[in-house]
Design a protein around this motif. Structure first.
Motif, PDB file in Angstrom:
ATOM      1  N   GLY A 299       0.832  -1.185  -0.121  1.00 52.64           N
ATOM      2  CA  GLY A 299       0.108  -0.163  -0.220  1.00 52.64           C
ATOM      3  C   GLY A 299       0.687   1.238  -0.155  1.00 52.64           C
ATOM      4  N   LYS A 300       1.782   1.375   0.921  1.00 56.23           N
ATOM      5  CA  LYS A 300       2.729   2.488   0.899  1.00 56.23           C
ATOM      6  C   LYS A 300       3.629   2.647  -0.345  1.00 56.23           C
ATOM      7  CE  LYS A 300       3.343   2.298   5.973  1.00 56.23           C
ATOM      8  NZ  LYS A 300       4.510   2.149   6.946  1.00 56.23           N
ATOM      9  N   SER A 301       3.642   1.633  -1.055  1.00 61.33           N
ATOM     10  CA  SER A 301       4.459   1.924  -2.273  1.00 61.33           C
ATOM     11  C   SER A 301       3.769   1.970  -3.545  1.00 61.33           C
ATOM     12  CB  SER A 301       5.661   0.525  -2.458  1.00 61.33           C
ATOM     13  OG  SER A 301       4.679  -0.539  -2.815  1.00 61.33           O
ATOM     14  N   GLY A 302       2.305   2.176  -3.350  1.00 59.30           N
ATOM     15  CA  GLY A 302       1.295   2.370  -4.502  1.00 59.30           C
ATOM     16  C   GLY A 302       1.131   1.422  -5.124  1.00 59.30           C
ATOM     17  N   HIS A 303       1.070  -0.034  -4.620  1.00 59.11           N
ATOM     18  CA  HIS A 303       0.688  -1.307  -5.232  1.00 59.11           C
ATOM     19  C   HIS A 303      -0.303  -1.701  -4.567  1.00 59.11           C
ATOM     20  CE1 HIS A 303       4.204  -1.105  -7.984  1.00 59.11           C
ATOM     21  NE2 HIS A 303       4.865  -0.759  -7.050  1.00 59.11           N
ATOM     22  N   GLY A 304      -1.132  -1.214  -3.683  1.00 59.24           N
ATOM     23  CA  GLY A 304      -2.264  -1.814  -2.866  1.00 59.24           C
ATOM     24  C   GLY A 304      -3.289  -2.078  -3.571  1.00 59.24           C
ATOM     25  N   GLU A 305      -3.486  -1.673  -5.071  1.00 63.85           N
ATOM     26  CA  GLU A 305      -4.673  -1.950  -5.744  1.00 63.85           C
ATOM     27  C   GLU A 305      -4.192  -2.801  -6.949  1.00 63.85           C
ATOM     28  OE1 GLU A 305      -7.897  -1.120  -4.970  1.00 63.85           O
ATOM     29  OE2 GLU A 305      -6.910   0.064  -3.124  1.00 63.85           O
ATOM     30  N   ASN A 306      -3.048  -3.391  -6.768  1.00 58.31           N
ATOM     31  CA  ASN A 306      -2.345  -4.203  -7.941  1.00 58.31           C
ATOM     32  C   ASN A 306      -3.253  -5.483  -7.735  1.00 58.31           C
ATOM     33  OD1 ASN A 306      -1.063  -6.724  -8.874  1.00 58.31           O
ATOM     34  ND2 ASN A 306       0.852  -5.227  -9.103  1.00 58.31           N
ATOM     35  N   LEU A 307      -4.009  -5.864  -8.862  1.00 62.29           N
ATOM     36  CA  LEU A 307      -4.930  -7.081  -8.745  1.00 62.29           C
ATOM     37  C   LEU A 307      -4.263  -8.337  -8.514  1.00 62.29           C
ATOM     38  CD1 LEU A 307      -7.311  -6.228 -11.668  1.00 62.29           C
ATOM     39  CD2 LEU A 307      -7.670  -5.822  -9.059  1.00 62.29           C
ATOM     40  N   ALA A 308      -2.976  -8.448  -8.892  1.00 65.10           N
ATOM     41  CA  ALA A 308      -2.277  -9.915  -8.730  1.00 65.10           C
ATOM     42  C   ALA A 308      -1.871  -9.821  -7.454  1.00 65.10           C
ATOM     43  CB  ALA A 308      -1.046  -9.961  -9.701  1.00 65.10           C
ATOM     44  N   LEU A 309      -1.542  -8.786  -6.719  1.00 66.18           N
ATOM     45  CA  LEU A 309      -1.001  -8.667  -5.568  1.00 66.18           C
ATOM     46  C   LEU A 309      -2.267  -8.867  -4.384  1.00 66.18           C
ATOM     47  CD1 LEU A 309       1.524  -5.919  -5.073  1.00 66.18           C
ATOM     48  CD2 LEU A 309       2.005  -8.349  -5.343  1.00 66.18           C
ATOM     49  N   VAL A 310      -3.478  -8.240  -4.890  1.00 71.32           N
ATOM     50  CA  VAL A 310      -4.622  -8.504  -4.106  1.00 71.32           C
ATOM     51  C   VAL A 310      -5.139 -10.016  -3.882  1.00 71.32           C
ATOM     52  CG1 VAL A 310      -7.236  -7.937  -4.068  1.00 71.32           C
ATOM     53  CG2 VAL A 310      -5.427  -6.111  -4.575  1.00 71.32           C
ATOM     54  N   GLU A 311      -5.110 -10.683  -5.292  1.00 72.40           N
ATOM     55  CA  GLU A 311      -5.363 -12.109  -5.090  1.00 72.40           C
ATOM     56  C   GLU A 311      -4.506 -13.020  -4.256  1.00 72.40           C
ATOM     57  OE1 GLU A 311      -7.373 -15.641  -6.013  1.00 72.40           O
ATOM     58  OE2 GLU A 311      -8.015 -13.389  -5.998  1.00 72.40           O
ATOM     59  N   LEU A 312      -3.335 -12.674  -4.356  1.00 69.48           N
ATOM     60  CA  LEU A 312      -2.394 -13.321  -3.797  1.00 69.48           C
ATOM     61  C   LEU A 312      -2.471 -13.041  -2.124  1.00 69.48           C
ATOM     62  CD1 LEU A 312       1.239 -12.793  -5.726  1.00 69.48           C
ATOM     63  CD2 LEU A 312      -0.207 -14.944  -5.339  1.00 69.48           C
ATOM     64  N   HIS A 313      -2.925 -11.980  -1.880  1.00 69.67           N
ATOM     65  CA  HIS A 313      -3.036 -11.615  -0.404  1.00 69.67           C
ATOM     66  C   HIS A 313      -4.382 -12.290   0.110  1.00 69.67           C
ATOM     67  CE1 HIS A 313      -4.984  -9.238   3.051  1.00 69.67           C
ATOM     68  NE2 HIS A 313      -3.767  -9.297   3.324  1.00 69.67           N
ATOM     69  N   ARG A 314      -5.333 -12.256  -0.864  1.00 72.00           N
ATOM     70  CA  ARG A 314      -6.679 -12.984  -0.490  1.00 72.00           C
ATOM     71  C   ARG A 314      -6.434 -14.447  -0.285  1.00 72.00           C
ATOM     72  NH1 ARG A 314      -9.792 -16.534  -2.139  1.00 72.00           N
ATOM     73  NH2 ARG A 314      -8.731 -16.886  -4.077  1.00 72.00           N
ATOM     74  N   VAL A 315      -5.516 -15.324  -0.977  1.00 75.22           N
ATOM     75  CA  VAL A 315      -5.386 -16.613  -1.018  1.00 75.22           C
ATOM     76  C   VAL A 315      -4.932 -16.804   0.524  1.00 75.22           C
ATOM     77  CG1 VAL A 315      -3.986 -18.309  -1.725  1.00 75.22           C
ATOM     78  CG2 VAL A 315      -5.239 -17.093  -3.477  1.00 75.22           C
ATOM     79  N   ALA A 316      -3.526 -15.877   0.771  1.00 73.30           N
ATOM     80  CA  ALA A 316      -2.887 -16.330   2.021  1.00 73.30           C
ATOM     81  C   ALA A 316      -3.779 -15.915   2.968  1.00 73.30           C
ATOM     82  CB  ALA A 316      -1.302 -15.390   2.070  1.00 73.30           C
ATOM     83  N   HIS A 317      -4.486 -14.885   3.133  1.00 76.62           N
ATOM     84  CA  HIS A 317      -5.348 -14.470   4.293  1.00 76.62           C
ATOM     85  C   HIS A 317      -6.470 -15.685   4.615  1.00 76.62           C
ATOM     86  CE1 HIS A 317      -8.872 -12.541   6.126  1.00 76.62           C
ATOM     87  NE2 HIS A 317      -8.171 -11.777   6.579  1.00 76.62           N
ATOM     88  N   ASP A 318      -6.987 -16.046   3.445  1.00 74.74           N
ATOM     89  CA  ASP A 318      -7.987 -17.079   3.612  1.00 74.74           C
ATOM     90  C   ASP A 318      -7.421 -18.467   4.283  1.00 74.74           C
ATOM     91  OD1 ASP A 318     -10.015 -15.432   2.323  1.00 74.74           O
ATOM     92  OD2 ASP A 318     -10.048 -16.680   0.633  1.00 74.74           O
ATOM     93  N   LEU A 319      -6.231 -18.796   3.969  1.00 73.55           N
ATOM     94  CA  LEU A 319      -5.673 -20.041   4.282  1.00 73.55           C
ATOM     95  C   LEU A 319      -5.129 -19.725   5.998  1.00 73.55           C
ATOM     96  CD1 LEU A 319      -3.159 -20.964   1.496  1.00 73.55           C
ATOM     97  CD2 LEU A 319      -4.867 -22.523   2.427  1.00 73.55           C
ATOM     98  N   LEU A 320      -4.760 -18.416   6.442  1.00 74.58           N
ATOM     99  CA  LEU A 320      -4.336 -18.258   7.668  1.00 74.58           C
ATOM    100  C   LEU A 320      -5.720 -17.972   8.451  1.00 74.58           C
ATOM    101  CD1 LEU A 320      -1.353 -15.854   7.076  1.00 74.58           C
ATOM    102  CD2 LEU A 320      -1.381 -18.025   8.132  1.00 74.58           C
ATOM    103  N   TRP A 321      -6.738 -17.753   8.025  1.00 80.77           N
ATOM    104  CA  TRP A 321      -7.909 -17.647   8.869  1.00 80.77           C
ATOM    105  C   TRP A 321      -8.861 -18.855   8.788  1.00 80.77           C
ATOM    106  CZ3 TRP A 321      -5.015 -13.319   8.136  1.00 80.77           C
ATOM    107  CH2 TRP A 321      -4.962 -12.601   9.315  1.00 80.77           C
TER     108      TRP A 321
END
Length: 124
Positions: A76-98
């Protein structure tokens, strides 16, 4: 790992000790008491080991959650918070961790993939 069978067996020993006490069989009571204490100590050691193992797993999950949050902030701080590829990778990791139960191996790989993608995006 300790189970209900061991607990039931210990309760049976305690019932036996009570019977020996009521019957006044002091010598046998003392011998059986020592055996019961040894059995109980073994069960307690197993329970503590299992508890410690579970605590380590929960600590690892918390560490991964913290790392995921830190890399999300970095993105987010580097301006990539809306990057769709990053958002999807984050979602996958988040879903696994929760998820319960949590697949720590898969979550570790997902957080590593996300952090590598964030680092690549920040450098690029």
């Amino acid at each position: 790992s300790p189970d209900r069978g061991e607990a039931a067996r210990l309760r049976g020993f305690l019932d036996e000790l009570e019977g020996l006490h009521r019957g006044g069989d002091w010598g046998r009571l003392a011998r059986r008491h020592a055996e019961v204490v040894e059995q109980a100590d073994g069960v307690l050691t197993g329970v503590r080991a299992e508890r410690d193992g579970l605590r380590e797993l929960l600590d690892r999950r918390a560490e991964l959650r913290g790392r995921l949050d830190a890399y999300r902030a970095k993105a987010g701080k580097s301006g990539h918070g809306e990057n769709l590829a990053l958002v999807e990778l984050h979602r996958v990791a988040h879903d696994l961790l929760w998820a319960a139960p949590c697949d720590l191996g898969a979550a570790t790989r997902a957080v590593a993939a996300y952090s590598a993608a964030v680092n690549t995006a920040v450098k690029g």
